[in-house]
Design a protein around this motif. Structure first.
Motif, PDB file in Angstrom:
ATOM      1  N   VAL A 270       0.926  -1.111  -0.107  1.00  0.00           N
ATOM      2  CA  VAL A 270      -0.017  -0.140  -0.091  1.00  0.00           C
ATOM      3  C   VAL A 270       1.006   1.245   0.099  1.00  0.00           C
ATOM      4  CG1 VAL A 270      -0.299   0.341   2.431  1.00  0.00           C
ATOM      5  CG2 VAL A 270      -1.965   0.905   1.079  1.00  0.00           C
ATOM      6  N   LEU A 271       2.151   1.060   0.319  1.00  0.00           N
ATOM      7  CA  LEU A 271       3.109   2.412   0.285  1.00  0.00           C
ATOM      8  C   LEU A 271       3.790   2.200  -0.937  1.00  0.00           C
ATOM      9  CD1 LEU A 271       4.558   2.241   3.963  1.00  0.00           C
ATOM     10  CD2 LEU A 271       2.907   3.446   3.034  1.00  0.00           C
ATOM     11  N   THR A 272       3.982   3.369  -1.745  1.00  0.00           N
ATOM     12  CA  THR A 272       4.617   3.596  -3.015  1.00  0.00           C
ATOM     13  C   THR A 272       5.755   4.327  -2.985  1.00  0.00           C
ATOM     14  OG1 THR A 272       3.047   5.425  -3.707  1.00  0.00           O
ATOM     15  CG2 THR A 272       2.147   3.106  -3.814  1.00  0.00           C
ATOM     16  N   PRO A 273       6.608   4.355  -3.926  1.00  0.00           N
ATOM     17  CA  PRO A 273       7.569   5.380  -3.884  1.00  0.00           C
ATOM     18  C   PRO A 273       7.023   6.819  -4.046  1.00  0.00           C
ATOM     19  CG  PRO A 273       8.294   3.596  -5.515  1.00  0.00           C
ATOM     20  CD  PRO A 273       6.466   3.357  -4.895  1.00  0.00           C
ATOM     21  N   ALA A 274       6.164   7.223  -4.666  1.00  0.00           N
ATOM     22  CA  ALA A 274       5.745   8.553  -4.672  1.00  0.00           C
ATOM     23  C   ALA A 274       5.254   9.079  -3.332  1.00  0.00           C
ATOM     24  CB  ALA A 274       4.439   8.338  -5.496  1.00  0.00           C
ATOM     25  N   MET A 275       4.729   8.225  -2.438  1.00  0.00           N
ATOM     26  CA  MET A 275       4.494   8.782  -1.098  1.00  0.00           C
ATOM     27  C   MET A 275       5.697   8.968  -0.266  1.00  0.00           C
ATOM     28  SD  MET A 275       1.690   5.600  -0.187  1.00  0.00           S
ATOM     29  CE  MET A 275       0.147   5.516  -1.107  1.00  0.00           C
ATOM     30  N   ALA A 276       6.784   8.403  -0.753  1.00  0.00           N
ATOM     31  CA  ALA A 276       8.111   8.726  -0.047  1.00  0.00           C
ATOM     32  C   ALA A 276       8.590  10.284  -0.244  1.00  0.00           C
ATOM     33  CB  ALA A 276       9.236   7.852  -0.234  1.00  0.00           C
TER      34      ALA A 276
ATOM     35  N   HIS B 104      13.679   0.455  -0.525  1.00  0.00           N
ATOM     36  CA  HIS B 104      13.101   0.420  -1.974  1.00  0.00           C
ATOM     37  C   HIS B 104      12.313   1.654  -2.315  1.00  0.00           C
ATOM     38  CE1 HIS B 104      13.806  -4.205  -2.697  1.00  0.00           C
ATOM     39  NE2 HIS B 104      14.092  -3.638  -4.079  1.00  0.00           N
ATOM     40  N   LEU B 105      11.570   1.936  -1.368  1.00  0.00           N
ATOM     41  CA  LEU B 105      10.939   3.093  -1.512  1.00  0.00           C
ATOM     42  C   LEU B 105      11.870   4.452  -1.800  1.00  0.00           C
ATOM     43  CD1 LEU B 105       8.049   2.715   1.155  1.00  0.00           C
ATOM     44  CD2 LEU B 105       7.952   2.341  -1.404  1.00  0.00           C
ATOM     45  N   ALA B 106      12.835   4.541  -1.197  1.00  0.00           N
ATOM     46  CA  ALA B 106      13.754   5.518  -1.182  1.00  0.00           C
ATOM     47  C   ALA B 106      14.610   5.528  -2.422  1.00  0.00           C
ATOM     48  CB  ALA B 106      14.648   5.789   0.102  1.00  0.00           C
ATOM     49  N   GLY B 107      14.732   4.342  -3.007  1.00  0.00           N
ATOM     50  CA  GLY B 107      15.769   4.162  -4.076  1.00  0.00           C
ATOM     51  C   GLY B 107      17.184   4.130  -3.522  1.00  0.00           C
ATOM     52  N   SER B 108      17.560   3.949  -2.126  1.00  0.00           N
ATOM     53  CA  SER B 108      18.693   3.712  -1.822  1.00  0.00           C
ATOM     54  C   SER B 108      18.635   3.388  -0.312  1.00  0.00           C
ATOM     55  CB  SER B 108      19.344   5.154  -1.676  1.00  0.00           C
ATOM     56  OG  SER B 108      20.581   5.346  -1.182  1.00  0.00           O
ATOM     57  N   SER B 109      19.904   2.886   0.213  1.00  0.00           N
ATOM     58  CA  SER B 109      19.957   2.434   1.766  1.00  0.00           C
ATOM     59  C   SER B 109      20.705   3.795   2.340  1.00  0.00           C
ATOM     60  CB  SER B 109      20.535   1.046   2.014  1.00  0.00           C
ATOM     61  OG  SER B 109      21.584   1.126   1.327  1.00  0.00           O
TER      62      SER B 109
END
Length: 783
Positions: free
Chosen positions: A20-26, A238-243
């Protein structure tokens, strides 16, 4: 082959449907497509209705991130290392924990696993009765008496924590009989099923963090492994595209804002602070005719008024001044028959309902907190201590009523320490603001009253505003993105990415003609603008395209997505439509935009034809100064020191009548809600800070925040409905775990894909699929 799936109307089921959480929400709620936000809101509404406790924003984050299952399972199937949970024991000194912390309560035998769903101060200065000493209200962490100063090193504050012992489902719950024995013995839980601990903070600054910052700090320190875990529905990495730490922190702040917005804008929920309850539950409580029902909460509101109102009028109609501070928690405990409603998580629900009832009374039956009939002003003074402390003062008409009566002011402590000092966290009248410098000698009469001319100092943050120039590189192309700047529009140019300039070095020329192809879906684009011959200038540090014909509806802050096929002389640029266009201060925005650039370079007087304050009236001069010079916050606001406004507008000391006009314009803009008041502090270096820092002099701030209002496409002039092809936009979905039917096993390909997924989030050796789950690989869906 592209996989396409659709989303039903039912609330999300963890490990069944896609996350339910997506990259756009980040990136925050303003960057989240409406459909994704509605799906999140629908799930959170179901969670709030399912749980017995009020759902704090942090608890809502846990639900969406760890996969809270509706019904009775809760987090029972979540990927937790239970032994890693912070350990709590009644009466002990423990590291401070925020709401949303997942904890282990030691019992001497079987530990209790719980989620902290509510937290409040339990100050030893609050004894019997609801009336509390004034100095307790708003007191800093660690202060135990009116003459003490806070410990700046490692303050300790007594706090009450409400654990939800059902959060992890039946498998980790103790029987009701055993819990009753625990409560009766009051060794591991108190008689109400709560924990009272001495919470130790690492610093006074940590103790002053708001709920959002405290929870993000907790996640990044105590639950960092969970942020990178491939066992959650979708990891923050994953949502941030980086750790990287900074990217994780940015993503968490964005997710918090998106979740808070989803709760706050729900038609079926109401919130007290960060705690959400269903309207149905609140209404049922008010209709209830037993303890803590409608009659009792109305009596609470009435008691706040009566506590400060004079019993009789003195001779000649004069009455004395009286201020009373009332704590909600002790007041509720004083209601006959209320004890069963104040145990377990019901205590948190009762506190929130009571505060909402008082807030409704203040909003509906007072004039900004003032009850004209009794001349009593009722305001919230502390929203953390003892369930919340309300201040009642008579005569209320003698106090300024500009500030929000529901914004906790902390006057009890600060008026006790410095009776003449302004309260914390409220807007300070300009005449009480600290002056920037001592008064100078009066200027000669003919110079003193010469009108100053508006000035245009450089932007406060110059080239540093806007999203980073992210790039994606592969063997065939370089892709990057950046926000369009005002200078680009005015000078018909477009900077390139440094990597592109390096890749073009083989040309051996500094300037040459190249082709620019522009795609602007849903926008105003002439045929001559779609394909342009522009000049590539490699003399610049990053490289530049010059002689660009920018489409008429391109604006500062518009997000540009660019592509350069390696080895070629063609550049492609496209924009991305918003799901629904928005109106921002009269400007129709239909494409993705960068808030910081829009604030700075979309200010009055700024446009592709010029950037000047010369022809603006006083109101627009004020707006321009706040937007261009104010400090930008992470959530997209600009805050300016109010005392710096005259020099921000004129870059010199203006004539007295000009100062008067500026102040009048500020008051008008505040009244019209084009600006809002806030409070900060001034450091020893003279720089303003927000929020106010402890020990620094308070200063008044004025703030600007864009207020996007959704505009239906028909109203925005979009004409005919979109074609069927336009209504099925492909949307990327990260890989996620899904439950398998009983007896089913994942394929070898799915096991291998999961190991690769694990490596992507930092697990170098890969992990094996947990029993009973398969892995859905990354794919596209239509929305």
């Amino acid at each position: 082959m592209t996989t396409v799936i659709t989303i039903g109307a039912d609330p999300w089921q963890p490990y069944v449907g896609e996350p339910v959480l997506t990259p756009a929400m980040a990136k925050g709620h303003r960057s989240t497509p409406v459909g994704e936000l509605e799906r999140l809101r629908r799930y959170l509404e179901a969670v709030v209705a399912d749980r017995a406790c009020p759902v704090h924003t942090a608890v809502a984050f846990n639900a969406a991130y760890f996969g809270y299952e509706l019904g009775s399972e809760g987090y029972g199937n979540g990927p937790f290392d239970l032994d890693a949970f912070p350990s709590l024991t009644l009466g002990d000194e423990v590291p401070a924990l925020p709401v949303g912390a997942l904890v282990r309560i030691e019992t001497g035998s079987d530990p209790l696993y719980a989620e902290i769903v509510y937290r409040e101060g339990r100050h030893p200065g609050v004894t019997e009765g609801a009336d509390v000493p004034a100095w307790v209200s708003g007191a800093p962490a660690g202060v135990r008496g009116p003459q003490e100063r806070p410990d700046a090193q490692r303050p300790v504050r007594q706090e009450l924590l409400v654990p939800d012992l059902t959060a992890f489902g039946p498998a980790l719950q103790l029987g009701e009989a055993k819990l009753r024995r625990f409560r009766a013995r009051q060794k591991w839980l108190n008689k109400d099923g709560h924990l009272v601990v001495d919470a130790r903070y690492d610093s006074a600054q940590q103790a002053g963090l708001d709920d959002s910052a405290a929870f993000v700090h907790h996640l990044l320190t105590h639950q960092r492994e969970a942020l990178l875990s491939p066992l959650v529905p979708v990891s923050v990495a994953h949502l941030a595209g980086s750790s990287a730490h900074e990217r994780l922190e940015e993503a968490l702040i964005g997710l918090w804002g998106t979740i808070a917005h989803a709760l706050r804008t729900s038609d079926s929920l109401r919130s007290w602070g960060h705690y959400a309850l269903t309207r149905i539950r609140i209404g049922a409580g008010l209709r209830h005719d037993g303890p803590l029902g409608g009659a009792d909460v109305r009596a609470l509101a009435g008691s706040l008024e009566r506590s400060a109102a004079p019993a009789t009028r003195r001779r000649h109609g004069l009455t004395g001044s009286r201020t009373v501070y009332t704590a909600i928690g002790p007041w509720l405990r004083g209601v006959d028959g209320a004890e069963p409603l104040l145990s377990g998580v019901e205590y948190a629900a009762s506190v929130c309902r009571a505060n909402l009832a008082v807030a409704d009374f203040v909003r509906g039956d007072t004039d900004n907190g003032l009850r004209a009939e009794t001349d009593v002003r009722i305001t919230l003074d502390d929203d953390f201590e003892s369930g919340g402390i309300w201040r009642s003062h008579h005569p209320g008409s003698e106090e300024a009523g500009e500030r929000d009566p529901l914004h906790p002011a902390g006057r009890g402590w600060h008026d006790t320490q410095q009776p003449a000092a302004p309260p914390w966290n409220v807007a300070i009248p300009p005449q009480r603001v600290q002056q920037e410098k001592p008064e100078e000698e009066p200027e000669p009469e003919d110079e003193r009253y010469t009108d100053a001319q508006p000035a245009d100092p450089p932007l406060a943050d110059g080239e540093r505003i806007g999203q980073p120039n992210y790039a994606r590189i592969n063997d065939s192309e370089v892709c990057w993105q950046l926000p369009l700047r005002l200078a680009h529009l005015m000078e018909d140019r477009l900077p390139l990415n440094r990597l592109v300039r390096g890749g073009l070095a083989y040309l051996g020329m500094d300037r040459l003609p190249v082709r620019l192809e522009i795609s602007h879906p849903g926008g105003d684009l002439d045929a001559s603008e779609e394909v342009q011959e522009v000049v590539l200038d490699l003399t610049e540090e990053t490289g530049m395209l010059r002689n660009v014909q920018w489409p008429i509806d391109f604006f500062p802050g518009l997000c540009l997505y660019l592509q350069w096929p390696r080895g070629g002389t063609v550049f492609r640029l496209h924009t991305v439509e918003l799901e629904d266009p928005v109106d921002i201060d009269g400007q129709l925005v239909a494409h993705r935009y960068d808030t910081a650039v829009l604030i700075r370079e979309g200010a009055p007087g700024s446009g592709r034809d010029g950037d000047s304050s010369r022809s603006l009236d006083t109101r627009h001069l004020v707006l321009r100064a706040v937007r261009r010079l104010g400090r930008l916050t992470l959530d997209g606001h600009a805050l300016l020191d109010r005392s710096a406004l005259p020099r921000g507008v004129y870059d010199t000391t203006p004539a007295p009548h000009q100062v008067t006009l500026l102040e009048q314009a500020v008051d008008d803009l505040l009244a019209d809600r084009n600006l809002y008041p806030a409070t900060g502090s001034r450091g020893t270096d003279g720089e303003p800070h927000h929020p106010a820092r402890e020990g620094e002099p308070l200063i008044a701030l004025i703030g600007y925040a864009p207020n996007p209002v959704v505009v239906p496409r028909a109203a925005a002039g979009w004409g005919a409905a979109a074609s069927p092809q336009d209504s099925h936009v492909e949307h990327f979905v990260h890989g996620f775990l899904r439950k398998l039917p009983s007896g089913s096993e994942p394929t070898d390909a799915q096991r291998a894909a999961y190991r690769e997924h694990c490596r992507h989030v930092g697990k170098a050796d890969g992990w094996e699929l947990p029993s009973g789950y398969t892995f859905v690989t990354a794919h596209f869906r239509r929305r």
